[in-house]
Design a protein around this motif. Structure first.
Motif, PDB file in Angstrom:
ATOM      1  N   UNK A  75       0.817  -1.218   0.000  1.00 36.99           N
ATOM      2  CA  UNK A  75       0.000   0.000   0.000  1.00 36.99           C
ATOM      3  C   UNK A  75       0.850   1.266   0.000  1.00 36.99           C
ATOM      4  N   UNK A  76       2.013   1.197   0.647  1.00 40.62           N
ATOM      5  CA  UNK A  76       2.881   2.383   0.679  1.00 40.62           C
ATOM      6  C   UNK A  76       3.433   2.691  -0.702  1.00 40.62           C
ATOM      7  N   UNK A  77       3.762   1.647  -1.463  1.00 36.50           N
ATOM      8  CA  UNK A  77       4.258   1.866  -2.824  1.00 36.50           C
ATOM      9  C   UNK A  77       3.184   2.524  -3.677  1.00 36.50           C
ATOM     10  N   UNK A  78       1.947   2.011  -3.565  1.00 39.30           N
ATOM     11  CA  UNK A  78       0.846   2.586  -4.329  1.00 39.30           C
ATOM     12  C   UNK A  78       0.557   4.015  -3.892  1.00 39.30           C
ATOM     13  N   UNK A  79       0.608   4.232  -2.577  1.00 39.55           N
ATOM     14  CA  UNK A  79       0.364   5.578  -2.056  1.00 39.55           C
ATOM     15  C   UNK A  79       1.396   6.558  -2.601  1.00 39.55           C
ATOM     16  N   UNK A  80       2.639   6.146  -2.635  1.00 42.70           N
ATOM     17  CA  UNK A  80       3.703   7.021  -3.138  1.00 42.70           C
ATOM     18  C   UNK A  80       3.482   7.388  -4.601  1.00 42.70           C
ATOM     19  N   UNK A  81       3.011   6.420  -5.389  1.00 42.07           N
ATOM     20  CA  UNK A  81       2.752   6.669  -6.812  1.00 42.07           C
ATOM     21  C   UNK A  81       1.618   7.679  -6.973  1.00 42.07           C
ATOM     22  N   UNK A  82       0.540   7.481  -6.198  1.00 42.01           N
ATOM     23  CA  UNK A  82      -0.604   8.400  -6.270  1.00 42.01           C
ATOM     24  C   UNK A  82      -0.188   9.802  -5.835  1.00 42.01           C
ATOM     25  N   UNK A  83       0.561   9.880  -4.740  1.00 39.26           N
ATOM     26  CA  UNK A  83       0.999  11.181  -4.232  1.00 39.26           C
ATOM     27  C   UNK A  83       1.853  11.928  -5.248  1.00 39.26           C
ATOM     28  N   UNK A  84       2.829  11.238  -5.817  1.00 40.20           N
ATOM     29  CA  UNK A  84       3.720  11.893  -6.774  1.00 40.20           C
ATOM     30  C   UNK A  84       2.934  12.395  -7.981  1.00 40.20           C
ATOM     31  N   UNK A  85       1.976  11.581  -8.443  1.00 41.51           N
ATOM     32  CA  UNK A  85       1.176  11.971  -9.596  1.00 41.51           C
ATOM     33  C   UNK A  85       0.423  13.267  -9.351  1.00 41.51           C
ATOM     34  N   UNK A  86      -0.212  13.381  -8.160  1.00 43.02           N
ATOM     35  CA  UNK A  86      -0.990  14.580  -7.866  1.00 43.02           C
ATOM     36  C   UNK A  86      -0.103  15.776  -7.526  1.00 43.02           C
ATOM     37  N   UNK A  87       1.011  15.545  -6.852  1.00 44.01           N
ATOM     38  CA  UNK A  87       1.926  16.645  -6.538  1.00 44.01           C
ATOM     39  C   UNK A  87       2.477  17.260  -7.822  1.00 44.01           C
ATOM     40  N   UNK A  88       2.705  16.414  -8.832  1.00 41.15           N
ATOM     41  CA  UNK A  88       3.169  16.921 -10.124  1.00 41.15           C
ATOM     42  C   UNK A  88       2.049  17.622 -10.894  1.00 41.15           C
ATOM     43  N   UNK A  89       0.815  17.115 -10.754  1.00 46.93           N
ATOM     44  CA  UNK A  89      -0.300  17.619 -11.563  1.00 46.93           C
ATOM     45  C   UNK A  89      -0.983  18.853 -10.983  1.00 46.93           C
ATOM     46  N   UNK A  90      -0.996  18.991  -9.665  1.00 45.65           N
ATOM     47  CA  UNK A  90      -1.773  20.064  -9.036  1.00 45.65           C
ATOM     48  C   UNK A  90      -1.323  21.481  -9.408  1.00 45.65           C
ATOM     49  N   UNK A  91      -0.022  21.807  -9.479  1.00 49.48           N
ATOM     50  CA  UNK A  91       0.353  23.169  -9.888  1.00 49.48           C
ATOM     51  C   UNK A  91      -0.225  23.553 -11.250  1.00 49.48           C
ATOM     52  N   UNK A  92      -0.195  22.616 -12.198  1.00 49.64           N
ATOM     53  CA  UNK A  92      -0.764  22.885 -13.520  1.00 49.64           C
ATOM     54  C   UNK A  92      -2.284  23.042 -13.440  1.00 49.64           C
ATOM     55  N   UNK A  93      -2.928  22.225 -12.602  1.00 53.51           N
ATOM     56  CA  UNK A  93      -4.381  22.314 -12.441  1.00 53.51           C
ATOM     57  C   UNK A  93      -4.769  23.651 -11.810  1.00 53.51           C
ATOM     58  N   UNK A  94      -3.982  24.113 -10.858  1.00 55.66           N
ATOM     59  CA  UNK A  94      -4.230  25.412 -10.212  1.00 55.66           C
ATOM     60  C   UNK A  94      -4.115  26.544 -11.233  1.00 55.66           C
ATOM     61  N   UNK A  95      -3.078  26.485 -12.052  1.00 54.43           N
ATOM     62  CA  UNK A  95      -2.888  27.528 -13.070  1.00 54.43           C
ATOM     63  C   UNK A  95      -4.006  27.483 -14.102  1.00 54.43           C
ATOM     64  N   UNK A  96      -4.405  26.289 -14.507  1.00 55.55           N
ATOM     65  CA  UNK A  96      -5.490  26.146 -15.481  1.00 55.55           C
ATOM     66  C   UNK A  96      -6.798  26.699 -14.934  1.00 55.55           C
ATOM     67  N   UNK A  97      -7.036  26.471 -13.642  1.00 59.67           N
ATOM     68  CA  UNK A  97      -8.259  26.969 -13.002  1.00 59.67           C
ATOM     69  C   UNK A  97      -8.275  28.492 -12.992  1.00 59.67           C
ATOM     70  N   UNK A  98      -7.149  29.087 -12.684  1.00 59.90           N
ATOM     71  CA  UNK A  98      -7.050  30.554 -12.669  1.00 59.90           C
ATOM     72  C   UNK A  98      -7.270  31.128 -14.065  1.00 59.90           C
ATOM     73  N   UNK A  99      -6.655  30.495 -15.080  1.00 57.82           N
ATOM     74  CA  UNK A  99      -6.811  30.958 -16.454  1.00 57.82           C
ATOM     75  C   UNK A  99      -8.257  30.825 -16.921  1.00 57.82           C
TER      76      UNK A  99
END
Length: 227
Positions: A75-99
């Protein structure tokens, strides 16, 4: 990833009654949780089933089962994969939302319905992902975590609901405000939370300690089911 297989006859001998497969799923998952493992996939009678099909197969009685296989992952391996995916994606999602909010103030909803729909879907997917992370980490994590997950979840759901209502009412002024201020605040909150959790899992966070191991016995012995 590990793979386990058990015959239908072994299951019937173990349970001593013709229960439905959903009970077996639950017992296996509870047993795995005590060793920080999660089921990634079930294979019933040689047929690989996805997560959306599990509810249908859960009603199948054991008398119809020839073989049950399941693949597990830490579960920790899967959690790490999910976390990294969202940590990488969220800044772009925040910018897209503002735009998107800025474009909406200029042109209203014209030509923006699909981007808005995609944004809401991404936010719902984020909420589902964080719920999955919480389930994998367990109740002890919620107690010791420095992150207020309940507050973040409620803020997320309320904000998505506000956005959907504004969209339904075609109130693009309100929708732009919700996106730029409320939603972006929620997305930034999750980005901060997930970064803290990632550091905790990597042993870099010096605050509350996360405990993921859970004590207790379960009615199904995974070793007995695994061949």
């Amino acid at each position: 990833m590990e793979r386990f297989k058990v015959s239908g006859q072994e299951l019937r001998d173990f349970y001593k009654e013709n229960i439905v497969l959903g009970k077996v799923f639950t017992d296996i998952e509870n047993d795995l949780r005590s060793t920080n493992q999660v089921v990634c996939r079930y294979i019933v009678n040689g047929l690989e089933i996805n997560e959306t099909e599990e509810a249908r197969f859960a009603t199948v009685p054991l008398e119809q089962i020839d073989t049950l296989e399941y693949l597990t992952e830490n579960s920790r391996d899967l959690t790490s994969i999910v976390l990294k995916g969202w940590i990488d994606a969220l800044p772009e999602l925040i910018q897209s939302t503002e735009n998107l909010a800025k474009r909406m103030r200029v042109q209203g909803l014209s030509g923006l319905l699909k981007p808005i729909h995609d944004l809401v879907q991404n936010c719902e997917f984020l909420i589902d992902s964080t719920m999955t992370v919480k389930e994998m980490m367990g109740d002890q994590f919620l107690v010791s975590s420095p992150v207020d997950w309940f507050k973040a979840e409620q803020a997320s759901k309320n904000t998505v609901l506000q956005a959907l209502r504004a969209l339904e009412n075609k109130d693009f002024v309100l929708l732009a405000d919700v996106l730029e201020y409320d939603l972006n605040n929620v997305l930034q909150m999750w980005l901060d939370h997930l970064r803290v959790l990632e550091k905790s899992l990597n042993g870099e966070y010096t605050g509350s300690h996360i405990h993921s191991e859970q004590a207790g016995s379960h009615p199904v012995d995974r070793k007995r089911l695994a061949n």
